[in-house]
Design an enzyme around this catalytic site. Structure first.
Site, short mmCIF file in Angstrom:
data_model
loop_
_atom_site.label_atom_id
_atom_site.label_comp_id
_atom_site.label_asym_id
_atom_site.label_seq_id
_atom_site.Cartn_x
_atom_site.Cartn_y
_atom_site.Cartn_z
N ILE A 82 17.35 -6.51 -0.71
CA ILE A 82 18.69 -6.70 -1.29
C ILE A 82 19.73 -6.31 -0.26
O ILE A 82 19.68 -5.20 0.29
CB ILE A 82 18.83 -5.86 -2.57
CG1 ILE A 82 17.77 -6.31 -3.60
CG2 ILE A 82 20.25 -6.01 -3.15
CD1 ILE A 82 17.66 -5.43 -4.81
N HIS A 88 19.91 -3.41 7.66
CA HIS A 88 18.48 -3.70 7.75
C HIS A 88 18.13 -5.10 7.27
O HIS A 88 17.13 -5.64 7.66
CB HIS A 88 17.73 -2.75 6.79
CG HIS A 88 17.07 -1.60 7.43
ND1 HIS A 88 17.75 -0.59 8.02
CD2 HIS A 88 15.76 -1.28 7.55
CE1 HIS A 88 16.89 0.30 8.47
NE2 HIS A 88 15.69 -0.09 8.21
N1 INI Z 1 12.50 -2.74 2.27
C1 INI Z 1 12.49 -3.57 1.22
O1 INI Z 1 11.41 -3.96 0.75
N2 INI Z 1 13.67 -3.99 0.67
C2 INI Z 1 14.89 -3.58 1.16
O2 INI Z 1 15.94 -4.00 0.60
C3 INI Z 1 14.93 -2.71 2.28
N3 INI Z 1 16.20 -2.26 2.81
O3 INI Z 1 17.24 -2.56 2.23
O4 INI Z 1 16.26 -1.59 3.82
C4 INI Z 1 13.68 -2.29 2.83
N4 INI Z 1 13.65 -1.45 3.88
C5 INI Z 1 12.47 -0.72 4.25
C6 INI Z 1 11.53 -1.48 5.18
O5 INI Z 1 10.90 -2.55 4.51
C7 INI Z 1 10.47 -0.58 5.76
O6 INI Z 1 9.67 -0.09 4.72
C8 INI Z 1 11.02 0.61 6.54
O7 INI Z 1 11.97 0.18 7.50
C9 INI Z 1 9.88 1.36 7.28
O8 INI Z 1 9.29 0.54 8.28
#
Ligand code: INI
Length: 163
Positions: A82, A88
């Site tokens: 989202i 990110h």
């Molecule tokens: N992971 C998600 O599945 N959805 C998101 O919206 C999200 N955001 O917003 O950052 C997200 N971040 C975490 C990412 O997938 C990893 O788990 C993390 O960066 C560790 O490697």
């Protein structure tokens, strides 16, 4: 003319689901939809596997392990990315999509993309709902269809070769 339109999947398929815990309240709904689709297609519980990962970014690695194992006919990826002000977003969503299509093509295993990429929580809720259509349900059906299509196509291509 040989044609595959909407193949009717059999009940003998083994399917793995990889689900991201990030935004879990949404992903739980997607999972419910996916399980419902598998139930309706007669895929028994002992033919399913479910692996949770921290976030959507981690889905491709586990999807790859499952696809490479030869134990599953298809992999269903579920997650919710989202935008909501996170820088990110593009990296997580983009790498997840790219990784999953690579797994599918490299391993020759259908991998379906049930990772929501939305601007808001509201949009995500809408796409994971029970009334207005559930993306988890749709991608589970797509996975079964792809397995069946590949089976039918393989039989057809074998037939052509032995002519
Ligand atoms: N992971 C998600 O599945 N959805 C998101 O919206 C999200 N955001 O917003 O950052 C997200 N971040 C975490 C990412 O997938 C990893 O788990 C993390 O960066 C560790 O490697």
């Amino acid at each position: 003319m040989f044609e595959i339109q909407e193949p009717r999947p059999g009940t003998d398929m083994r399917v793995a689901i990889v689900a991201a815990r990030f935004n879990r309240f949404i992903v739980d709904q997607l999972l419910e939809g996916a399980q419902d689709a598998l139930d309706r297609h007669g895929i028994e519980a002992d033919r399913r596997a479910l692996v949770w990962v921290p976030g959507a970014y981690e889905i491709p690695l586990i999807a790859d392990q499952l696809a490479a194992s030869g134990q599953y006919d298809a992999v269903i990826a579920l997650g919710a990315v989202i935008r909501g002000g996170t820088p990110h977003f593009d990296f997580v969503a983009g790498e997840c999509a790219r990784g999953l299509s690579r797994v599918s093509l490299d391993r020759g295993v259908p991998v379906t993309f049930g990772v929501l990429t939305t601007d808001s929580v509201e949009q995500a809720i809408e796409r994971a709902s029970t009334e207005a259509g559930n993306k988890g349900f749709d991608v589970a059906v797509a996975a079964l269809e792809m397995v069946q299509a590949r089976r039918e196509l393989a039989v057809h291509l074998d037939g052509l070769q032995s002519r």
